[in-house]
Design a protein around this motif. Structure first.
Motif, PDB file in Angstrom:
ATOM      1  N   MET A  22      24.275 -16.148 -38.153  1.00  0.00           N
ATOM      2  CA  MET A  22      22.958 -16.721 -38.605  1.00  0.00           C
ATOM      3  C   MET A  22      22.291 -17.068 -37.258  1.00  0.00           C
ATOM      4  O   MET A  22      22.563 -17.800 -36.566  1.00  0.00           O
ATOM      5  CB  MET A  22      23.150 -17.737 -39.479  1.00  0.00           C
ATOM      6  N   ARG A  23      21.030 -16.541 -37.286  1.00  0.00           N
ATOM      7  CA  ARG A  23      20.343 -17.111 -35.710  1.00  0.00           C
ATOM      8  C   ARG A  23      19.792 -18.553 -35.864  1.00  0.00           C
ATOM      9  O   ARG A  23      19.688 -19.038 -36.883  1.00  0.00           O
ATOM     10  CB  ARG A  23      19.390 -16.114 -35.492  1.00  0.00           C
ATOM     11  N   LYS A  24      19.956 -18.782 -34.636  1.00  0.00           N
ATOM     12  CA  LYS A  24      19.182 -20.395 -34.383  1.00  0.00           C
ATOM     13  C   LYS A  24      17.736 -20.598 -34.768  1.00  0.00           C
ATOM     14  O   LYS A  24      16.865 -19.807 -34.560  1.00  0.00           O
ATOM     15  CB  LYS A  24      19.582 -20.599 -33.089  1.00  0.00           C
ATOM     16  N   LYS A  25      17.597 -21.825 -35.604  1.00  0.00           N
ATOM     17  CA  LYS A  25      16.162 -22.240 -35.613  1.00  0.00           C
ATOM     18  C   LYS A  25      16.209 -23.072 -34.355  1.00  0.00           C
ATOM     19  O   LYS A  25      16.785 -24.004 -34.178  1.00  0.00           O
ATOM     20  CB  LYS A  25      16.156 -23.295 -36.930  1.00  0.00           C
ATOM     21  N   ILE A  26      15.019 -22.938 -33.649  1.00  0.00           N
ATOM     22  CA  ILE A  26      14.504 -23.699 -32.340  1.00  0.00           C
ATOM     23  C   ILE A  26      13.220 -24.084 -32.401  1.00  0.00           C
ATOM     24  O   ILE A  26      12.227 -23.343 -32.671  1.00  0.00           O
ATOM     25  CB  ILE A  26      14.946 -22.848 -31.176  1.00  0.00           C
ATOM     26  N   VAL A  27      12.778 -25.167 -32.186  1.00  0.00           N
ATOM     27  CA  VAL A  27      11.350 -25.768 -31.839  1.00  0.00           C
ATOM     28  C   VAL A  27      11.412 -26.485 -30.395  1.00  0.00           C
ATOM     29  O   VAL A  27      12.188 -27.312 -30.191  1.00  0.00           O
ATOM     30  CB  VAL A  27      10.993 -26.829 -32.844  1.00  0.00           C
ATOM     31  N   ALA A  28      10.873 -25.771 -29.451  1.00  0.00           N
ATOM     32  CA  ALA A  28      10.780 -26.156 -28.154  1.00  0.00           C
ATOM     33  C   ALA A  28       9.328 -26.643 -27.788  1.00  0.00           C
ATOM     34  O   ALA A  28       8.287 -26.137 -28.231  1.00  0.00           O
ATOM     35  CB  ALA A  28      11.034 -25.240 -27.121  1.00  0.00           C
ATOM     36  N   GLY A  29       9.422 -27.840 -27.243  1.00  0.00           N
ATOM     37  CA  GLY A  29       7.961 -28.498 -26.784  1.00  0.00           C
ATOM     38  C   GLY A  29       7.721 -28.330 -25.441  1.00  0.00           C
ATOM     39  O   GLY A  29       8.604 -28.456 -24.540  1.00  0.00           O
ATOM     40  N   ASN A  30       6.721 -27.684 -24.970  1.00  0.00           N
ATOM     41  CA  ASN A  30       6.255 -27.047 -23.453  1.00  0.00           C
ATOM     42  C   ASN A  30       5.213 -28.318 -23.228  1.00  0.00           C
ATOM     43  O   ASN A  30       4.084 -28.191 -23.760  1.00  0.00           O
ATOM     44  CB  ASN A  30       5.767 -25.737 -23.637  1.00  0.00           C
ATOM     45  N   TRP A  31       5.546 -29.092 -22.552  1.00  0.00           N
ATOM     46  CA  TRP A  31       4.695 -30.164 -22.156  1.00  0.00           C
ATOM     47  C   TRP A  31       3.696 -29.673 -21.168  1.00  0.00           C
ATOM     48  O   TRP A  31       2.421 -30.413 -20.755  1.00  0.00           O
ATOM     49  CB  TRP A  31       5.265 -31.507 -21.216  1.00  0.00           C
ATOM     50  N   LYS A  32       3.933 -28.684 -20.268  1.00  0.00           N
ATOM     51  CA  LYS A  32       2.851 -27.925 -19.469  1.00  0.00           C
ATOM     52  C   LYS A  32       2.782 -29.089 -18.406  1.00  0.00           C
ATOM     53  O   LYS A  32       3.543 -29.801 -18.035  1.00  0.00           O
ATOM     54  CB  LYS A  32       1.555 -27.483 -20.085  1.00  0.00           C
ATOM     55  N   MET A  33       1.645 -29.196 -17.694  1.00  0.00           N
ATOM     56  CA  MET A  33       1.383 -30.186 -16.499  1.00  0.00           C
ATOM     57  C   MET A  33       0.681 -31.337 -17.183  1.00  0.00           C
ATOM     58  O   MET A  33      -0.621 -31.503 -16.728  1.00  0.00           O
ATOM     59  CB  MET A  33       0.492 -29.416 -15.646  1.00  0.00           C
ATOM     60  N   ASN A  34       1.342 -32.232 -17.927  1.00  0.00           N
ATOM     61  CA  ASN A  34       0.551 -33.291 -18.528  1.00  0.00           C
ATOM     62  C   ASN A  34       1.504 -34.355 -18.369  1.00  0.00           C
ATOM     63  O   ASN A  34       2.703 -34.370 -18.418  1.00  0.00           O
ATOM     64  CB  ASN A  34       0.521 -32.886 -20.084  1.00  0.00           C
ATOM     65  N   GLY A  35       0.951 -35.780 -18.301  1.00  0.00           N
ATOM     66  CA  GLY A  35       1.581 -36.797 -18.266  1.00  0.00           C
ATOM     67  C   GLY A  35       2.520 -37.394 -16.917  1.00  0.00           C
ATOM     68  O   GLY A  35       2.792 -36.483 -16.057  1.00  0.00           O
ATOM     69  N   THR A  36       2.230 -38.601 -16.736  1.00  0.00           N
ATOM     70  CA  THR A  36       3.085 -39.068 -15.319  1.00  0.00           C
ATOM     71  C   THR A  36       4.451 -39.335 -15.583  1.00  0.00           C
ATOM     72  O   THR A  36       4.965 -38.835 -16.857  1.00  0.00           O
ATOM     73  CB  THR A  36       2.415 -40.572 -15.161  1.00  0.00           C
ATOM     74  N   TYR A  37       5.192 -39.819 -14.700  1.00  0.00           N
ATOM     75  CA  TYR A  37       6.424 -39.815 -14.926  1.00  0.00           C
ATOM     76  C   TYR A  37       6.942 -40.660 -16.209  1.00  0.00           C
ATOM     77  O   TYR A  37       7.947 -40.634 -16.775  1.00  0.00           O
ATOM     78  CB  TYR A  37       7.394 -40.245 -13.635  1.00  0.00           C
ATOM     79  N   GLU A  38       6.312 -41.905 -15.997  1.00  0.00           N
ATOM     80  CA  GLU A  38       6.450 -43.032 -17.084  1.00  0.00           C
ATOM     81  C   GLU A  38       6.146 -42.484 -18.442  1.00  0.00           C
ATOM     82  O   GLU A  38       6.760 -42.615 -19.504  1.00  0.00           O
ATOM     83  CB  GLU A  38       5.605 -44.212 -16.855  1.00  0.00           C
ATOM     84  N   ASP A  39       4.948 -41.740 -18.512  1.00  0.00           N
ATOM     85  CA  ASP A  39       4.572 -40.934 -19.768  1.00  0.00           C
ATOM     86  C   ASP A  39       5.753 -40.214 -20.336  1.00  0.00           C
ATOM     87  O   ASP A  39       5.987 -40.259 -21.668  1.00  0.00           O
ATOM     88  CB  ASP A  39       3.195 -40.118 -19.474  1.00  0.00           C
ATOM     89  N   GLY A  40       6.396 -39.319 -19.572  1.00  0.00           N
ATOM     90  CA  GLY A  40       7.191 -38.444 -19.815  1.00  0.00           C
ATOM     91  C   GLY A  40       8.605 -39.109 -20.392  1.00  0.00           C
ATOM     92  O   GLY A  40       8.948 -38.653 -21.573  1.00  0.00           O
TER      93      GLY A  40
END
Length: 254
Positions: A1-19
């Motif tokens: 059975m294949r995996k269910k995957i949800v990936a979040g791509n933050w792109k170029m957003n947020g400071t170090y602390e935000d992340g």
């Protein structure tokens, strides 16, 4: 059975602390509220990888991903990041061939083939992106356009390596435009891609590969999209930047 995957791509957003704050919130929410059958991947900017990797490595179904890698092992490539560097900070996934990399940085199918091979050689799981722009969709050439991307970047892989690839379909015309592909359009393309893989390898191999939808999935449409039989989760952009929104998308992947 294949995996269910949800990936979040933050792109170029947020400071170090935000992340760090965002990653911590997501990890705690996933631990408390999400079935462990769904793999969650946080694809952060490079500055966050080391610190977020320390958070994810203790959580079974939350994984660290990078947004890009070099096709070279090492050397005088200022600004590039190698797959060995990614592995050293506990990354497990890497996005390759995102539409923004193709469009803004002119990455070719041949270059992406090298990146996929490099990622696999380091034990990373490539999330290989493919998809068509609006003019191709309007000309009704989306199927040959996207299958060519798959052919030129992935079809030199052995069966064993092909099994390790995750594919993300991005209808480029539906990213950041306020438009979203219908669930029918998403399912049709995912089915075409799976059959294209089956024609090159086998039905059994194609049935194992996770194909994610990467076209502005949000809390209000994720459940319908993820209910499609050939949609195995999502590569999430804007909604991944708000922990509660991202969690709702993850929970829609059943």
């Amino acid at each position: 059975m294949r995996k269910k995957i949800v990936a979040g791509n933050w792109k170029m957003n947020g400071t170090y602390e935000d992340g760090l704050k965002l990653a911590s919130e997501v990890i705690h929410m996933v631990q408390d509220e999400v079935n462990s059958d769904v793999e969650v991947v946080l694809c952060t900017p490079f500055i966050h990888l080391s610190s977020v990797g320390k958070l994810t490595k203790e959580v079974p179904n939350v994984h660290l991903g990078a947004q890009n890698c070099s096709e070279y092992t090492s050397g005088a490539y200022t600004g590039e990041v190698s797959v060995q560097m990614l592995r050293s900070v506990h990354a497990e996934y890497v996005i390759i061939g995102h539409s923004e990399r193709r469009e803004y940085f002119n990455e070719t199918n041949q270059q992406l083939a090298k990146k996929v091979a490099m990622a696999l050689s380091a034990g990373l799981t490539p999330i290989f992106c493919c998809g068509e722009p609006l003019q191709v969709r309007e000309a009704e050439q989306q199927y040959p356009y996207v299958t060519q991307q798959i052919t030129e970047s992935l079809f030199d892989l052995s069966e064993d390596d092909m099994k390790k690839v995750v594919i993300a379909y991005e209808p480029i015309w539906a990213i950041g435009t306020g438009r979203t592909a219908s669930s029918q359009q998403a399912q049709e393309m995912h089915k075409v891609l799976r059959q294209h893989i089956a024609n090159r390898y086998s039905e059994a191999l194609a049935a194992e590969i996770s194909i994610l939808y990467g076209g502005s999935a949000k809390p209000d449409n994720a459940e319908e999209l993820f209910a499609c039989p050939d949609v195995d989760g999502g590569l999430i952009g804007g909604a991944s930047l708000k922990s509660r929104d991202f969690l709702q998308v993850v929970k829609a992947c059943k």
